[in-house]
Design a protein around this motif. Structure first.
Motif, PDB file in Angstrom:
ATOM      1  N   ILE A   1       0.842  -1.201   0.000  1.00 39.60           N
ATOM      2  CA  ILE A   1       0.000   0.000   0.000  1.00 39.60           C
ATOM      3  C   ILE A   1       0.872   1.243   0.000  1.00 39.60           C
ATOM      4  CG2 ILE A   1      -1.741   1.341   1.247  1.00 39.60           C
ATOM      5  CD1 ILE A   1      -2.860  -1.221   2.373  1.00 39.60           C
ATOM      6  N   ILE A   2       0.580   2.151  -0.932  1.00 38.63           N
ATOM      7  CA  ILE A   2       1.146   3.504  -0.918  1.00 38.63           C
ATOM      8  C   ILE A   2      -0.013   4.445  -0.606  1.00 38.63           C
ATOM      9  CG2 ILE A   2       2.151   5.345  -2.327  1.00 38.63           C
ATOM     10  CD1 ILE A   2       3.556   3.236  -3.960  1.00 38.63           C
ATOM     11  N   ARG A   3       0.188   5.395   0.287  1.00 34.70           N
ATOM     12  CA  ARG A   3      -0.926   6.266   0.675  1.00 34.70           C
ATOM     13  C   ARG A   3      -0.617   7.723   0.383  1.00 34.70           C
ATOM     14  NH1 ARG A   3      -5.632   7.224   3.268  1.00 34.70           N
ATOM     15  NH2 ARG A   3      -5.723   9.025   4.676  1.00 34.70           N
ATOM     16  N   HIS A   4      -1.587   8.393  -0.259  1.00 34.28           N
ATOM     17  CA  HIS A   4      -1.620   9.858  -0.325  1.00 34.28           C
ATOM     18  C   HIS A   4      -2.439  10.340   0.870  1.00 34.28           C
ATOM     19  CE1 HIS A   4      -1.271   9.685  -5.035  1.00 34.28           C
ATOM     20  NE2 HIS A   4      -0.130   9.405  -4.426  1.00 34.28           N
ATOM     21  N   GLU A   5      -1.908  11.236   1.640  1.00 32.01           N
ATOM     22  CA  GLU A   5      -2.642  11.705   2.818  1.00 32.01           C
ATOM     23  C   GLU A   5      -3.856  12.552   2.438  1.00 32.01           C
ATOM     24  OE1 GLU A   5      -2.420  10.701   5.879  1.00 32.01           O
ATOM     25  OE2 GLU A   5      -0.847   9.332   5.181  1.00 32.01           O
ATOM     26  N   ARG A   6      -3.830  13.150   1.248  1.00 33.71           N
ATOM     27  CA  ARG A   6      -5.015  13.841   0.746  1.00 33.71           C
ATOM     28  C   ARG A   6      -5.313  13.313  -0.654  1.00 33.71           C
ATOM     29  NH1 ARG A   6      -3.883  17.936  -2.884  1.00 33.71           N
ATOM     30  NH2 ARG A   6      -1.660  18.505  -3.092  1.00 33.71           N
ATOM     31  N   THR A   7      -6.579  13.396  -1.031  1.00 34.83           N
ATOM     32  CA  THR A   7      -6.981  12.883  -2.332  1.00 34.83           C
ATOM     33  C   THR A   7      -6.403  13.758  -3.436  1.00 34.83           C
ATOM     34  OG1 THR A   7      -9.034  12.009  -1.399  1.00 34.83           O
ATOM     35  CG2 THR A   7      -8.945  12.284  -3.790  1.00 34.83           C
ATOM     36  N   MET A   8      -5.582  13.172  -4.289  1.00 36.72           N
ATOM     37  CA  MET A   8      -4.920  13.905  -5.366  1.00 36.72           C
ATOM     38  C   MET A   8      -5.517  13.590  -6.732  1.00 36.72           C
ATOM     39  SD  MET A   8      -0.999  13.465  -3.972  1.00 36.72           S
ATOM     40  CE  MET A   8      -0.291  14.459  -5.275  1.00 36.72           C
ATOM     41  N   GLY A   9      -6.401  12.594  -6.785  1.00 35.10           N
ATOM     42  CA  GLY A   9      -7.069  12.273  -8.036  1.00 35.10           C
ATOM     43  C   GLY A   9      -6.507  11.040  -8.704  1.00 35.10           C
ATOM     44  N   LEU A  10      -7.284  10.504  -9.619  1.00 34.98           N
ATOM     45  CA  LEU A  10      -6.950   9.250 -10.286  1.00 34.98           C
ATOM     46  C   LEU A  10      -5.601   9.318 -10.999  1.00 34.98           C
ATOM     47  CD1 LEU A  10      -8.000   6.414 -11.243  1.00 34.98           C
ATOM     48  CD2 LEU A  10      -8.850   7.600 -13.265  1.00 34.98           C
ATOM     49  N   ILE A  11      -5.352  10.432 -11.702  1.00 35.00           N
ATOM     50  CA  ILE A  11      -4.126  10.520 -12.501  1.00 35.00           C
ATOM     51  C   ILE A  11      -2.895  10.476 -11.605  1.00 35.00           C
ATOM     52  CG2 ILE A  11      -2.840  11.938 -14.139  1.00 35.00           C
ATOM     53  CD1 ILE A  11      -5.565  13.064 -15.055  1.00 35.00           C
ATOM     54  N   SER A  12      -2.912  11.252 -10.536  1.00 34.27           N
ATOM     55  CA  SER A  12      -1.768  11.261  -9.615  1.00 34.27           C
ATOM     56  C   SER A  12      -1.587   9.905  -8.952  1.00 34.27           C
ATOM     57  CB  SER A  12      -1.958  12.347  -8.551  1.00 34.27           C
ATOM     58  OG  SER A  12      -1.917  13.632  -9.131  1.00 34.27           O
ATOM     59  N   ALA A  13      -2.707   9.245  -8.615  1.00 31.66           N
ATOM     60  CA  ALA A  13      -2.609   7.926  -7.992  1.00 31.66           C
ATOM     61  C   ALA A  13      -1.972   6.923  -8.956  1.00 31.66           C
ATOM     62  CB  ALA A  13      -3.992   7.454  -7.558  1.00 31.66           C
ATOM     63  N   LYS A  14      -2.380   6.971 -10.218  1.00 26.44           N
ATOM     64  CA  LYS A  14      -1.799   6.046 -11.195  1.00 26.44           C
ATOM     65  C   LYS A  14      -0.322   6.359 -11.434  1.00 26.44           C
ATOM     66  CE  LYS A  14      -4.484   4.930 -14.752  1.00 26.44           C
ATOM     67  NZ  LYS A  14      -5.457   5.044 -15.859  1.00 26.44           N
ATOM     68  N   LYS A  15       0.007   7.654 -11.441  1.00 25.57           N
ATOM     69  CA  LYS A  15       1.411   8.025 -11.649  1.00 25.57           C
ATOM     70  C   LYS A  15       2.273   7.574 -10.469  1.00 25.57           C
ATOM     71  CE  LYS A  15       4.443  11.843 -12.965  1.00 25.57           C
ATOM     72  NZ  LYS A  15       5.146  10.969 -13.943  1.00 25.57           N
ATOM     73  N   SER A  16       1.753   7.740  -9.252  1.00 23.14           N
ATOM     74  CA  SER A  16       2.506   7.278  -8.078  1.00 23.14           C
ATOM     75  C   SER A  16       2.743   5.782  -8.147  1.00 23.14           C
ATOM     76  CB  SER A  16       1.740   7.629  -6.799  1.00 23.14           C
ATOM     77  OG  SER A  16       1.660   9.025  -6.617  1.00 23.14           O
ATOM     78  N   GLY A  17       1.693   5.041  -8.531  1.00 19.30           N
ATOM     79  CA  GLY A  17       1.831   3.595  -8.619  1.00 19.30           C
ATOM     80  C   GLY A  17       2.776   3.173  -9.719  1.00 19.30           C
ATOM     81  N   GLY A  18       2.652   3.809 -10.887  1.00 21.55           N
ATOM     82  CA  GLY A  18       3.534   3.449 -11.997  1.00 21.55           C
ATOM     83  C   GLY A  18       4.989   3.722 -11.685  1.00 21.55           C
TER      84      GLY A  18
END
Length: 761
Positions: free
Chosen positions: A60-77
């Motif tokens: 699990i990687i966590r963003h402490e605030r919601t940054m949106g789908l694109i940022s979440a996918k970029k963090s994961g990639g």
């Protein structure tokens, strides 16, 4: 897996992937918790969190605030460790063997630049199983407003990914620099990633044999609803960035759509675009024309880049075909005043058409087999002779026979507008476009003793019934009610509403011995008669003796006695348990007459009733609205009504461009579209700016008071410009009739104001 407020769906998705994947293939399942509250870690089982032999290797990687789908996918990639990165939504379940199909397809071309997508099927959110025969899709294509939709009959190559489900090598992710770092929240990333892949050396292919069930958002099921907001302005900026980056000179076309006005006219910034420029230089990316040529079967063969656009004018009436939008398709097609021309302002978008959809009857399937409303993926569509013409989403690959339309003549000569043209006989069709003839009455069922309608045999062919009596095989259903001294006959006409299964209803019109649509065809069935209606493939259905429908014909084996009729004493009768009914004439419900002088809102055209010009302007900016045709002025009538009357000092007006309002000075009230947005009134002015119903402006040439158009749903919904009109006319519906009926009516159709659109130039 980008997961924002997905709750239990996150663990269900992780387990579904693990259970349906060869374990040795999985390096890790990376869950990006995009600011969920409570954190997903608190909702996931201890077994998954602790891991161990036989347990899905989840991180699990966590963003402490919601940054949106694109940022979440970029963090994961960026954080992924595997040689292949698979992006799935946080609410999916794949079929076994999906990963092997992915790998096989990625290796087909022999390099690392192949991106693959699965066939996306439908997931039941309650059972977490694939829904049999549910909605599915593989491939999309981008439209000129940078929206996208599914591509029917896709091949191996994918012009555009839907965005959520795909795989690529980690090397290609790094070379193409993943997602645009300046895109925010959701939307546009699939357009950017798809086009950058095709233009910069990669390819996107469907992985044959890979199926992934996806939970679609269903407004009727709260469980599937989105749990976080998607800011519209961010979505449109994302799409505008993708357009600016990759469309080249074709971005001019995309930016003509009103949803981009904030960036093209109001000065809002798209942000730093240097990352695109750097990437294009590094990878030596090709221009957008390469993409259009690569997918010529999507853009050129379908007419999405048309040779010309035009209005379609009916020569006898001088009126033009116009699409009249509804909240959802189908949309009406009708005749209305033609816009544009000398002194007529711009041609309304809803009156601009072009040839579209592939023609599968010709080698290679080039354009065109239908007629499309320009800028909108809406094509003329009709279900059969007698039905009203509507528009539905275009089947651009040319597979929908209901959308086969063509002009009788190739050149500019007026002629018939053919429905389902006969390829072996150019200039002929199964039927033609015609205006809807007024109904004399509706059809109903009544007790037999009250019935006034009679059948009238057409020809000598008879059917011998079991009791020995004979009945006509072809007949008319005639009633003594008259229109212009002519009796009325039954026939199938286009249904007024969208609740008709067949698209037809039974009605009465003037009897016409030349109209085959007024002929009923009987055949023996279930000790009675099945009655087929006119040229349709539909039959009369009694609904248990409660009403009469035009309904798809049943086979006798179904034993549907609602379609078993009798002919007795020249009456068409249905006999049920204990009662019998007969088809008869029903008078039309009376519609309220439009009061003279009552204003409406209609498509802006240079017609009497709309030409209201600003005159006698004072230094304070106030003026009169003078009607060009009568010389009278726009005045306040009563408390809040608009009318045409004598010009006077108390009837001055003022335009407030910043607030986008037009105000009656003496009363202080503003022009408002009214409750139903059809009959404008005067209403207290909205503050500090107008909402949609009060967004009016003055157009000095040709002289209009225009309600401004707008958009919603990230550009997928449009409200079009309309103008005040004190002589509003109801549009005339159009229908499909036998070509001889259209010719006998003197109808001729011609192109008007044909020109090459921007995307062709």
């Amino acid at each position: 897996l980008p997961c924002a407020f997905e709750g239990e769906f996150a663990e269900k998705t992780v387990r579904a992937i693990w259970d349906n994947t060869e374990h040795g293939r999985v390096k890790e399942i990376l869950v990006v918790d995009d600011g969920s509250k409570p954190p997903l870690r608190t909702l996931i089982s201890a077994e998954l969190l602790n891991g161990g032999p036989g347990v899905a290797p989840m991180r699990i990687i966590r963003h402490e605030r919601t940054m949106g789908l694109i940022s979440a996918k970029k963090s994961g990639g960026d954080a992924a460790k595997g040689d292949v990165i698979v992006f799935f939504d946080c609410h999916i379940s794949p079929r076994p063997g999906w990963e092997q199909a992915f790998f096989k397809q990625m290796q087909r071309a022999g390099d690392h630049r192949t991106v693959v997508v699965p066939t996306i099927t439908s997931l039941d959110p309650d059972t977490w199983k694939e829904i049999p025969n549910g909605a599915n899709g593989k491939s999309c294509y981008v439209l000129w407003n940078t929206d996208f939709t599914w591509l029917s009959r896709p091949g191996r190559d994918v012009p555009l990914m839907s965005g959520g489900l795909l795989a690529m090598s980690r090397r290609w992710w790094q070379e193409t620099e993943g997602y645009d770092e300046h895109m925010v929240a959701w939307g546009g990333e699939n357009i950017d990633q798809s086009i950058r892949t095709w233009l910069c050396g990669g390819r996107i292919e469907v992985a044959a044999g890979a199926y992934v069930a996806h939970m679609w958002r269903d407004p009727k099921n709260p469980k599937t609803s989105l749990k976080y907001p998607i800011p519209t302005r961010d979505v449109m900026r994302n799409k505008a960035r993708a357009t600016k980056a990759w469309f080249g000179e074709f971005a001019q076309k995309a930016f003509t759509f009103p949803e981009y006005e904030a960036f093209t006219q109001k000065g809002e910034s798209l942000g730093d675009m240097s990352n695109f420029e750097r990437l294009q230089q590094k990878l030596q990316c090709k221009p957008f024309t390469h993409y259009l040529q690569r997918f010529s079967y999507v853009y050129f063969d379908t007419g999405l880049i048309p040779l010309e656009v035009f209005q379609i004018r009916e020569k006898k009436t001088g009126l033009c075909l116009e699409r009249i939008p509804a909240d959802q398709q189908p949309h009406t097609v009708a005749l209305a005043y033609c816009g544009g021309g000398d002194g007529g302002g711009p041609i309304p978008e809803l009156q601009l058409w072009h040839l579209g959809n592939r023609d599968r009857s010709r080698d290679g399937g080039p354009c065109c087999s239908g007629i499309m409303n320009w800028n909108f993926l809406q094509c003329m569509d009709a279900v059969g002779v007698g039905s009203k013409v509507k528009t539905f989403e275009c089947e651009i690959q040319g597979g929908a026979q209901n959308q086969f339309f063509a002009f009788e003549h190739i050149g500019e000569e007026p002629g018939q507008l053919l429905w389902r043209p006969k390829k072996q006989n150019p200039g002929q069709g199964e039927a033609c476009l015609a205006t809807v003839q007024p109904k004399g009455g509706d059809a109903r069922v009544v007790p037999v003793q009250q019935c006034q309608s009679r059948i009238e045999a057409d020809g000598d062919q008879q059917l011998q019934m079991a009791d020995g009596h004979s009945v006509p095989a072809r007949f008319r259903l005639r009633n003594t009610h008259q229109i212009d001294s002519v009796e009325t006959c039954g026939l199938a006409v286009g249904a007024d509403g969208s609740d008709s299964t067949s698209g037809f209803q039974l009605a009465f019109q003037k009897c016409d011995p030349r109209d085959e649509g007024q002929i009923f065809h009987a055949k023996k069935m279930l000790n009675g008669l099945q009655i087929r209606v006119g040229d349709t493939d539909n039959c009369l259905d009694s609904v248990g003796g409660t009403q009469v429908l035009v309904y798809p014909c049943y086979e006798e084996s179904v034993q549907n006695y609602n379609q078993a009729w009798q002919i007795r004493d020249n009456r068409l009768i249905w006999e049920g348990r204990g009662h019998s009914v007969c088809i008869d004439f029903a008078a039309l419900a009376q519609k309220g007459n439009r009061r003279s002088g009552l204003f409406g809102l209609q498509t802006c055209t240079p017609k009497p009733g709309q030409r209201l010009r600003r005159e006698s302007q004072n230094e304070d900016g106030t003026f009169l609205f003078k009607d060009v045709d009568s010389g009278d002025c726009l005045v306040r009538s009563g408390k809040d009504q608009l009318s045409i009357g004598l010009c006077g000092a108390g009837e001055r007006w003022k335009e407030h461009p910043e607030a986008e309002q037009v105000q009656h000075v003496a009363s202080g009230l503003c022009i408002d579209a009214g409750v139903n947005e059809q009959n404008p009134v005067l209403y207290p002015c909205h503050k500090p700016r107008a909402s949609r119903k009060q967004r009016f402006k003055v157009v000095d040439e040709p002289g209009w008071i225009q309600m401004q158009g707008t958009w919603g749903d990230n550009g997928r919904k449009r409200w079009f410009e309309k103008c005040l009109d004190y002589k509003p006319q109801d549009p005339i519906d159009v229908t499909i009739q036998r070509c001889q009926v259209s010719r006998n009516s003197g109808l001729l159709w011609e192109k008007l104001h044909a020109h090459a659109p921007l995307e062709r130039r």
